[in-house]
Design an enzyme around this catalytic site. Structure first.
Site, short mmCIF file in Angstrom:
data_model
loop_
_atom_site.label_atom_id
_atom_site.label_comp_id
_atom_site.label_asym_id
_atom_site.label_seq_id
_atom_site.Cartn_x
_atom_site.Cartn_y
_atom_site.Cartn_z
N GLU A 25 0.84 -1.21 0.00
CA GLU A 25 0.00 0.00 0.00
C GLU A 25 0.88 1.26 0.00
O GLU A 25 2.08 1.19 0.28
CB GLU A 25 -0.90 0.01 1.24
CG GLU A 25 -0.11 -0.07 2.54
CD GLU A 25 -0.85 0.54 3.73
OE1 GLU A 25 -1.36 1.67 3.58
OE2 GLU A 25 -0.88 -0.09 4.79
N LYS A 159 -3.79 -2.06 13.89
CA LYS A 159 -3.02 -1.05 14.62
C LYS A 159 -3.43 -0.94 16.08
O LYS A 159 -4.62 -1.01 16.41
CB LYS A 159 -3.15 0.30 13.92
CG LYS A 159 -2.14 0.42 12.79
CD LYS A 159 -2.49 1.52 11.86
CE LYS A 159 -3.77 1.15 11.17
NZ LYS A 159 -4.29 2.21 10.35
N1 PSU Z 1 -0.66 0.91 9.12
C1 PSU Z 1 0.31 1.78 9.46
N2 PSU Z 1 0.17 3.07 9.09
C2 PSU Z 1 -0.89 3.50 8.34
C3 PSU Z 1 -1.91 2.57 7.96
C4 PSU Z 1 -1.73 1.30 8.38
O1 PSU Z 1 1.27 1.41 10.10
O2 PSU Z 1 -0.95 4.66 8.00
C5 PSU Z 1 -3.05 3.01 7.09
C6 PSU Z 1 -3.42 1.85 6.18
O3 PSU Z 1 -3.36 2.32 4.87
C7 PSU Z 1 -4.84 1.50 6.56
C8 PSU Z 1 -5.35 2.84 6.98
O4 PSU Z 1 -5.55 0.94 5.49
O5 PSU Z 1 -4.26 3.37 7.74
C9 PSU Z 1 -6.64 2.75 7.76
O6 PSU Z 1 -7.21 4.00 7.85
P1 PSU Z 1 -8.73 4.18 8.30
O7 PSU Z 1 -8.76 3.80 9.75
O8 PSU Z 1 -9.05 5.63 8.06
O9 PSU Z 1 -9.53 3.25 7.42
#
Ligand code: PSU
Ligand code: MN
Length: 302
Positions: A25, A159
């Site tokens: 990603e 996370k």
């Molecule tokens: N893991 C990390 N850092 C990030 C993310 C994941 O260590 O920035 C990102 C990924 O791209 C994941 C997103 O899909 O955060 C999720 O964001 P949200 O909670 O807005 O869906």
């Protein structure tokens, strides 16, 4: 394919020759990690995958074009430009329409990878149910995307800033298999283990790939998570992390941060209060996951 997509030569060759490919990603480059650590992670993850005989396909959007296999210039743009959009499944179409530079989340990256039959995907931690979801209904589209596509995802759990209990349950509800690689429990991203049992712990790469080969024949259209713990020397205690998270959540509330801004805001705050201990853990776990992903993909195709 239409000219909305641009596939790098290496990735196209790997698709044609049915060679192992691992997608990556770009949101973690633009919004998850600070410069210059983000460049380092992007490059070293690619190298880790390639050192194991697989092909890396970092996915992102440059001037509205969806690129599968970002080159060094593309990565530099996404790492340095402050106007890069964060796109999930609900808004990726708009960034393409407006010809923007945009970083894809887990959700949108696996959606694109699936179009091209790319089975493997690696990241640090997936999105999930946010801590205050009871009130905000903020649940990452990552979980739903994982249940709509068949991807084999190497990660360190979801996370730490999320409600990991609810995330674990929702993964099960959505039909997403939760495997451990050398772990009986779902990891907690910056910390090694949650209390939640994996569906199965595999002690070797060949056992995982044998299972994935069987799964591929089942026509079971759901993703599978393969959990890999943060390298032990960089793991942080859950209690310490919770302290930092609580501080960051208060600050987010005070500053009225929500929606797609929330995850990047919390990560930045926690990197600050931990003196970058969380950043170091984040960097090392992503590269470690890329190494494992390269190995599993290679084994799967041989
Ligand atoms: N893991 C990390 N850092 C990030 C993310 C994941 O260590 O920035 C990102 C990924 O791209 C994941 C997103 O899909 O955060 C999720 O964001 P949200 O909670 O807005 O869906
Ligand atoms: Mn969200």
């Amino acid at each position: 394919m239409s000219n909305l997509f641009e596939i790098s030569n290496d990735v196209q060759k790997a698709i044609d020759l049915k060679k192992p490919i691992v997608a990556l990603e770009s949101t973690l480059i633009s919004h998850g990690l600070p410069y210059p650590d983000n460049i380092k992670v992007a490059k070293e993850s690619i190298k880790a995958i390639e050192d194991n005989g697989s092909v890396a396909a970092t996915i992102g959007i440059i001037n509205g074009k969806v690129k599968i296999g970002l080159n060094e210039d593309d990565i530099n743009i996404l790492a340095k430009d402050h106007n890069v959009q964060k796109v999930s499944n609900h808004n990726i179409n708009l960034s393409i329409f407006k010809k923007e530079n945009a970083a894809t989340t887990v959700a949108s990256t696996i959606s694109i990878a699936s179009i091209f039959g790319i089975k493997f995907f690696v990241t640090g931690g997936i999105g999930g149910v946010h801590l205050n979801a009871k009130n905000t209904y903020d649940v990452s589209a990552d979980l739903y995307s994982l249940s709509e596509h068949t991807n084999y995802v190497i990660c360190s759990g979801a996370k730490s800033i999320l409600d990991l209990n609810k995330t674990y349950e929702l993964l099960e509800t959505l039909g997403i298999t939760r495997l451990g690689y050398k772990t009986d429990h779902m990891p907690g991203f910056w910390f090694s283990e949650t209390k939640h049992q994996v569906d199965n712990n595999f002690e070797s790469i060949s056992d995982i790939s044998n299972f994935l080969k069987l799964n591929s024949k089942l026509n079971h259209k759901k993703s599978i998570l393969i959990f890999n713990k943060v390298p032990e020397i960089n793991a942080i205690s859950e209690d310490k992390i919770n302290e930092w998270i609580n501080g960051a959540l208060l600050k987010a509330e005070k500053n009225k941060i929500n929606g797609k801004e929330l995850t990047p805001f919390l990560i930045k705050e926690i990197n600050n209060s931990s003196n970058n201990k969380t950043l170091t853990a984040n960097v090392s776990l992503i590269i470690n996951n890329a190494d494992l992903a390269g190995k599993i993909a290679k084994n799967f195709y041989t």
